[in-house]
Design a protein around this motif. Structure first.
Motif, short mmCIF file in Angstrom:
data_model
loop_
_atom_site.label_atom_id
_atom_site.label_comp_id
_atom_site.label_asym_id
_atom_site.label_seq_id
_atom_site.Cartn_x
_atom_site.Cartn_y
_atom_site.Cartn_z
N MET A 1 3.78 -5.51 9.19
CA MET A 1 3.72 -4.14 8.99
C MET A 1 1.46 -4.70 9.04
SD MET A 1 2.69 -1.22 8.18
CE MET A 1 1.22 -0.14 7.02
N THR A 2 0.83 -4.26 8.71
CA THR A 2 -0.79 -5.26 8.87
C THR A 2 -0.97 -4.63 7.02
OG1 THR A 2 -1.63 -3.80 10.62
CG2 THR A 2 -3.18 -4.36 9.66
N GLY A 3 -1.43 -6.10 6.87
CA GLY A 3 -1.74 -5.34 5.82
C GLY A 3 -3.12 -5.04 4.79
N TYR A 4 -3.65 -4.63 5.37
CA TYR A 4 -5.35 -3.83 4.85
C TYR A 4 -5.27 -4.71 3.69
CZ TYR A 4 -5.53 -0.22 7.71
OH TYR A 4 -5.89 0.34 9.27
N ASP A 5 -5.54 -6.08 2.97
CA ASP A 5 -5.67 -6.44 1.27
C ASP A 5 -7.35 -7.13 2.16
OD1 ASP A 5 -3.77 -6.28 0.91
OD2 ASP A 5 -3.20 -8.39 1.86
N ALA A 6 -7.96 -7.63 2.79
CA ALA A 6 -9.52 -7.67 3.16
C ALA A 6 -10.25 -5.88 3.05
CB ALA A 6 -9.74 -8.51 4.37
N LEU A 7 -9.44 -5.36 3.73
CA LEU A 7 -10.67 -4.14 4.06
C LEU A 7 -10.47 -2.72 2.19
CD1 LEU A 7 -10.01 -2.45 7.84
CD2 LEU A 7 -12.33 -3.70 6.70
N ALA A 8 -8.57 -3.09 1.54
CA ALA A 8 -8.68 -2.19 0.44
C ALA A 8 -10.22 -2.46 -0.33
CB ALA A 8 -7.43 -3.02 0.07
N SER A 69 0.13 -2.63 1.59
CA SER A 69 -0.47 -3.96 0.86
C SER A 69 -0.82 -3.76 -0.87
CB SER A 69 -1.92 -3.27 1.38
OG SER A 69 -3.24 -3.80 0.68
N GLU A 70 -0.31 -5.37 -1.48
CA GLU A 70 -0.54 -5.05 -2.64
C GLU A 70 -1.72 -4.66 -3.04
OE1 GLU A 70 1.23 -5.42 -6.05
OE2 GLU A 70 2.12 -6.42 -4.98
N THR A 71 -3.00 -5.21 -2.22
CA THR A 71 -4.23 -4.71 -3.00
C THR A 71 -4.19 -2.96 -2.96
OG1 THR A 71 -4.71 -6.81 -1.67
CG2 THR A 71 -6.70 -5.18 -2.94
N MET A 72 -3.65 -2.83 -2.31
CA MET A 72 -3.94 -0.63 -1.84
C MET A 72 -2.64 0.11 -3.37
SD MET A 72 -5.80 0.88 0.60
CE MET A 72 -6.10 0.24 2.39
N VAL A 73 -1.88 -0.90 -3.77
CA VAL A 73 -1.49 -0.72 -4.42
C VAL A 73 -1.86 -1.02 -6.00
CG1 VAL A 73 1.27 -0.91 -5.66
CG2 VAL A 73 1.03 -0.41 -3.26
N ARG A 74 -2.61 -2.01 -5.82
CA ARG A 74 -3.27 -2.27 -6.92
C ARG A 74 -4.43 -1.42 -7.12
NH1 ARG A 74 -7.81 -3.83 -7.77
NH2 ARG A 74 -8.11 -5.06 -6.13
N ARG A 75 -5.34 -0.74 -6.35
CA ARG A 75 -6.36 -0.27 -6.42
C ARG A 75 -5.72 1.29 -6.49
NH1 ARG A 75 -11.36 -0.39 -2.97
NH2 ARG A 75 -11.88 1.32 -4.33
N ARG A 91 4.94 -1.64 -4.35
CA ARG A 91 4.54 -2.47 -3.12
C ARG A 91 5.96 -2.34 -2.34
NH1 ARG A 91 4.91 -4.54 0.66
NH2 ARG A 91 6.90 -5.14 0.45
N ALA A 92 5.09 -1.52 -1.50
CA ALA A 92 6.73 -2.06 -0.12
C ALA A 92 6.51 -0.83 1.15
CB ALA A 92 7.61 -0.62 -0.53
N ASP A 93 6.56 -1.60 2.63
CA ASP A 93 6.67 -1.74 3.74
C ASP A 93 7.43 0.22 3.83
OD1 ASP A 93 8.98 -2.20 4.81
OD2 ASP A 93 7.64 -4.00 5.41
N TRP A 94 7.47 0.52 5.14
CA TRP A 94 8.80 1.73 5.69
C TRP A 94 9.67 0.72 5.15
CZ3 TRP A 94 4.21 2.05 9.14
CH2 TRP A 94 3.35 2.51 9.15
N GLU A 95 9.96 -0.14 5.56
CA GLU A 95 11.56 -0.08 5.80
C GLU A 95 12.24 -0.70 4.75
OE1 GLU A 95 12.40 -2.02 9.25
OE2 GLU A 95 10.43 -1.57 10.35
N GLU A 96 11.32 -1.11 4.49
CA GLU A 96 11.75 -1.40 2.44
C GLU A 96 11.84 -0.16 2.06
OE1 GLU A 96 9.59 -5.73 2.09
OE2 GLU A 96 8.62 -3.73 1.51
#
Length: 251
Positions: A1-8, A69-75, A91-96
């Motif tokens: 699963m892609t992170g998106y931490d930079a774009l967040a 993405s942890e950063t998305m969750v924070r935002r 913070r969880a991906d789909w499978e989690e």
């Protein structure tokens, strides 16, 4: 699963004007929200920066928002606080997801923002859909939006540069997408997204991220939904339109 931490940190430049305000984003789903019972529990499992989750909470819905993405969750948590909205963030991906929530917990699960293509191939996509299905109560609904990948692939590899500046938080930016389209559907594709912010003095700050994705055909999605116990109830799919939404119910 892609992170998106930079774009967040600059994700609001990727959100359309119509969906930037939480209330307006939630209102765009009025038709499907009418399917909810009173005192509904809803999961936004690709919450991004939280516009939809906060908008739903503003309607009095009990909302949980998750993202890989942890950063998305924070935002999302920050936006919830800004609007005084009650949104639980995880913070969880789909499978989690089944590790965090009991089966048959939610009346509706949202997977919007063209996110499902980040699941790794058909196996990863089915696993993601299976996790979402498990969390739905019988008769509950999955709401999913997607790019029309048939159109994306037909256009081939390319560079798309926005034809106007996008203003957010008093700053202008140009958004650039670079599409790397693999020869075959089942292969890993790439999208590089860059947000080039321009300040009043003319200085440019660029944030970019290379994202992996695995596209799918609409008819494949139909089959996979059925495979995980979901029945398609509504679809806006049009082979000539760039995006579509499907609503599927838990059998």
């Amino acid at each position: 699963m892609t992170g998106y931490d930079a774009l967040a940190e600059v994700y609001e430049w990727l959100i359309s004007d119509a969906k930037l305000a939480p209330a307006e984003f939630a209102a765009s789903f009025d038709d499907v929200l009418s399917l909810l019972p009173s005192n509904a529990h809803v999961l936004d499992c690709s919450c991004g920066t939280g516009q939809l989750a906060v908008g739903l909470a503003g309607l009095g819905i009990q909302v949980v928002a998750t993202d890989a993405s942890e950063t998305m969750v924070r935002r999302t948590a920050e936006l919830s606080e800004e609007f005084g909205a009650s949104v639980r963030t995880v913070r969880a991906d789909w499978e989690e997801l089944p590790d965090h929530f009991d089966d048959v917990t939610f009346d509706m699960v949202f997977c919007v923002g063209n996110s499902l293509h980040h699941a790794v191939g058909a196996r990863g996509r089915v696993a993601a859909l299976e996790s979402m299905s498990r969390l739905l109560r019988r008769g509950g609904h999955l709401v999913l939006t997607s790019r029309t990948w048939e159109l994306v692939r037909a256009k081939g590899s390319r560079l798309d540069v926005s034809d106007r500046l996008v203003r957010r938080n008093g700053r202008d930016a140009v958004v650039v997408y670079r599409w790397d389209i693999a020869p075959n559907w089942e292969e890993e594709h790439h999208i590089e997204i860059a947000v080039a912010q321009v300040d009043a003095a003319g200085s440019v700050l660029v944030r970019s991220e290379l994202l992996s994705c695995w596209p799918y055909r609409y008819d494949e999605l139909e089959v996979e939904l059925h495979r995980v116990g979901l029945r398609m109830e509504m679809s806006t799919f049009n082979p000539e339109a760039e995006n579509y939404m499907v609503v599927a119910s838990k059998v």
